[in-house]
Design a protein around this motif. Sequence first.
Motif, short mmCIF file in Angstrom:
data_model
loop_
_atom_site.label_atom_id
_atom_site.label_comp_id
_atom_site.label_asym_id
_atom_site.label_seq_id
_atom_site.Cartn_x
_atom_site.Cartn_y
_atom_site.Cartn_z
N VAL A 88 44.59 53.97 35.81
CA VAL A 88 45.74 53.04 35.75
C VAL A 88 45.75 52.15 36.99
CG1 VAL A 88 48.25 52.94 35.84
CG2 VAL A 88 47.14 54.47 34.23
N LEU A 89 45.47 52.74 38.15
CA LEU A 89 45.46 51.94 39.37
C LEU A 89 44.29 50.96 39.39
CD1 LEU A 89 46.53 54.64 41.95
CD2 LEU A 89 47.89 52.76 41.06
N LEU A 90 43.18 51.32 38.75
CA LEU A 90 42.07 50.38 38.65
C LEU A 90 42.42 49.18 37.77
CD1 LEU A 90 38.95 52.70 38.38
CD2 LEU A 90 39.51 51.13 40.23
N LEU A 91 43.33 49.38 36.83
CA LEU A 91 43.75 48.25 35.98
C LEU A 91 44.43 47.16 36.80
CD1 LEU A 91 45.04 50.03 32.77
CD2 LEU A 91 42.96 48.69 33.05
N GLU A 92 45.02 47.55 37.93
CA GLU A 92 45.62 46.54 38.81
C GLU A 92 44.55 45.57 39.30
OE1 GLU A 92 48.02 46.28 43.04
OE2 GLU A 92 47.29 48.21 42.34
N THR A 93 43.37 46.11 39.58
CA THR A 93 42.26 45.27 40.01
C THR A 93 41.84 44.30 38.91
OG1 THR A 93 41.51 47.11 41.36
CG2 THR A 93 39.94 45.34 40.98
N VAL A 94 41.92 44.76 37.68
CA VAL A 94 41.54 43.90 36.55
C VAL A 94 42.59 42.82 36.31
CG1 VAL A 94 41.14 43.85 34.06
CG2 VAL A 94 40.19 45.69 35.44
N PHE A 95 43.85 43.22 36.31
CA PHE A 95 44.89 42.27 35.93
C PHE A 95 45.36 41.39 37.07
CE2 PHE A 95 45.43 45.37 32.43
CZ PHE A 95 45.13 44.48 31.40
N GLY A 96 45.01 41.70 38.32
CA GLY A 96 45.39 40.85 39.44
C GLY A 96 44.91 39.41 39.27
N PRO A 97 43.62 39.19 39.01
CA PRO A 97 43.15 37.82 38.79
C PRO A 97 43.79 37.15 37.57
CG PRO A 97 41.30 39.27 39.25
CD PRO A 97 42.50 40.14 39.09
N VAL A 98 44.14 37.94 36.56
CA VAL A 98 44.79 37.37 35.37
C VAL A 98 46.16 36.82 35.76
CG1 VAL A 98 45.73 37.90 33.09
CG2 VAL A 98 43.53 38.85 33.78
N TRP A 99 46.92 37.60 36.54
CA TRP A 99 48.25 37.13 36.96
C TRP A 99 48.14 35.89 37.84
CZ3 TRP A 99 50.61 39.08 33.36
CH2 TRP A 99 50.62 40.43 33.05
N VAL A 100 47.14 35.87 38.73
CA VAL A 100 46.94 34.70 39.59
C VAL A 100 46.60 33.49 38.73
CG1 VAL A 100 45.45 33.70 41.38
CG2 VAL A 100 46.32 36.02 41.63
N PHE A 101 45.75 33.68 37.73
CA PHE A 101 45.40 32.57 36.84
C PHE A 101 46.63 32.07 36.09
CE2 PHE A 101 44.24 31.35 32.46
CZ PHE A 101 43.60 30.16 32.74
N LEU A 102 47.43 32.99 35.57
CA LEU A 102 48.61 32.57 34.81
C LEU A 102 49.66 31.90 35.70
CD1 LEU A 102 49.04 35.63 32.43
CD2 LEU A 102 48.16 33.37 31.85
N ALA A 103 49.84 32.40 36.91
CA ALA A 103 50.88 31.87 37.79
C ALA A 103 50.44 30.61 38.53
CB ALA A 103 51.33 32.94 38.78
#
Length: 144
Positions: free
Chosen positions: A68-83
């Motif tokens: 679950v904590l590794l998913l933060e690494t995956v979704f971090g760039p996604v949130w930066v892209f969206l924001a």
Amino acid sequence: PPQSILPALALAGVLDTAAGLMSGAWPNELSSHDVFWLLFQGLCILPISFTLISLGTQHLLAAESMLVLLLETVFGPVWVFLALGERPRVATYVGGSALLLVVMVYGCLALRDEMSPNALQPPPEDEDALVLNPQGGGGGRSIS
């Protein structure tokens, strides 16, 4: 009795904010807009996220917590892209896809193990099993 670590997490957020403000970058290089986001991160985002992480890991196995904590690494760039509209590199997509694949495979295997008929039955007890208990008891022969 167990104590809540929430005050320590809030203090960590405040100290993180203070360290950022005292690093020498402000006020020369940081705008008031940047200071707002720094305060928001230190006083809201960090304490809330670490609180949720610490509470959530109490209900998961260690391997599940790690995934679950590794998913933060995956979704971090996604949130930066969206924001912010910052486009991730190709290597980010490859690494994120591999990590998501591992998480999905683990989830499917765990679900399959839970659904197997043997998972619901306790293991058979062997009457002749040796139990290393000098006081006796424990369901099997004791070795004194």
